[in-house]
Design an enzyme around this catalytic site. Structure first.
Site, mmCIF file in Angstrom:
data_model
loop_
_atom_site.group_PDB
_atom_site.id
_atom_site.type_symbol
_atom_site.label_atom_id
_atom_site.label_comp_id
_atom_site.label_asym_id
_atom_site.label_seq_id
_atom_site.Cartn_x
_atom_site.Cartn_y
_atom_site.Cartn_z
ATOM 1 N N GLU A 24 0.816 -1.212 0.000
ATOM 2 C CA GLU A 24 0.000 0.000 0.000
ATOM 3 C C GLU A 24 0.853 1.267 0.000
ATOM 4 O O GLU A 24 0.480 2.276 -0.616
ATOM 5 C CB GLU A 24 -0.966 -0.026 1.190
ATOM 6 C CG GLU A 24 -2.043 -1.081 0.964
ATOM 7 C CD GLU A 24 -2.896 -1.364 2.187
ATOM 8 O OE1 GLU A 24 -4.118 -1.458 2.025
ATOM 9 O OE2 GLU A 24 -2.341 -1.487 3.305
ATOM 10 N N GLU A 76 -4.374 -9.836 3.514
ATOM 11 C CA GLU A 76 -5.140 -9.482 4.711
ATOM 12 C C GLU A 76 -6.341 -10.394 4.952
ATOM 13 O O GLU A 76 -6.719 -10.659 6.090
ATOM 14 C CB GLU A 76 -5.617 -8.023 4.626
ATOM 15 C CG GLU A 76 -4.510 -6.995 4.834
ATOM 16 C CD GLU A 76 -3.782 -6.604 3.554
ATOM 17 O OE1 GLU A 76 -3.073 -5.593 3.580
ATOM 18 O OE2 GLU A 76 -3.920 -7.317 2.528
#
Length: 262
Positions: A116, A136
């Site tokens: 990210e 995730e």
């Protein structure tokens, strides 16, 4: 320089025109703790405010990882209130908003919050041994640092869904094929490549990368009509600069331009 001493989790080095920020927790695969995130914010602020810096690059120490994601010891204790803070989203936004072009130089693991951070950069390059994932889902959560928004905008919805829903790593060749990175370079060539890229970017009039970034990042969020109007006004501003006169004169006179940022 004197500023570097305050950092524990990163190394901050300026070799004009480049500010190089190295995430330096190799024993943790450069996991992004909240302290590390604070230091990254500060370093990007330093670089943004430094007139000698024209390009900001982020990399990871140790040759095994760019960044392996958020520090799970901290995520384990994270409650709703903490999860709603900007955290990694804030850093990615800062990288997008800084007027200076940003490069993620990836060597090894680039996953979760690490990916990210890279997605917040304007340019991403990697080595053949790099691996990318949004794992995730396997932890009972979803990405919280911008991946659900930036990944589909950068690589398209199809591959973003594949990466996020499946959670499996992709390799460097696949990353290049889908546009997640634009260059693959050998591990011992990464810093040379970053230096070459930053020297190239620094050869432009300073307004140029700044305006290009703003047009793309803001224009992608606007309607087509709004983005086209924005582009016209930006071009209107640039045609009135001294640097534009110099750029065109230098081209016609077959010499190197001497840009002043005016």
């Amino acid at each position: 320089g004197p500023m570097s001493n305050q950092f524990k989790n990163i190394i901050y080095e300026v070799t004009a025109p480049l500010a190089l920020i190295t995430i330096n927790r190799p024993e943790k695969h450069n996991a992004i703790s909240l302290q590390t995130l604070d230091e990254l914010h500060t370093a990007v602020d330093f670089a943004t405010g430094d007139g000698d810096v024209r390009v900001i690059a982020i990399t990871g120490a140790g040759g095994k990882a760019f960044a392996s994601g958020s520090d799970l010891n901290e995520v384990a204790d994270r409650d709703l209130k903490k999860a709603l803070e900007p955290i990694v989203q804030g850093l990615a936004q800062q990288l997008e908003d800084t007027p200076k072009p940003t490069i993620a130089a990836i060597d090894g693991i680039c996953m979760g919050g690490g990916l990210e951070i890279a997605l917040g950069c304007d340019l991403r390059i990697c080595t053949p041994r790099s691996r990318f994932a949004t794992p995730e889902g396997k932890l009972g959560i979803i990405p919280g640092g911008g991946a659900t928004a930036r990944l589909p905008r950068i690589i398209g919805r199809g591959w973003a869904m594949e990466m996020m829903l499946m959670g499996d790593p992709i390799d460097a060749d696949r990353a290049l094929q889908i546009g997640l990175v634009t260059r693959i370079v050998k591990p011992d060539e990464v810093m040379n490549e970053v230096k070459r890229m930053s020297d190239h970017l620094a050869s432009f009039a300073p307004f140029v990368p700044q305006f290009m970034k703003a047009m793309v990042h803001k224009g992608m969020e606007a309607s087509l009509a709004g983005a086209l109007a924005l582009e016209k006004f930006a071009q209107g501003a640039l045609v009135q600069t001294d640097d534009k006169e110099e750029g065109i004169s230098a081209f016609l006179e077959k010499r190197k331009p001497d840009f002043k940022g005016k």
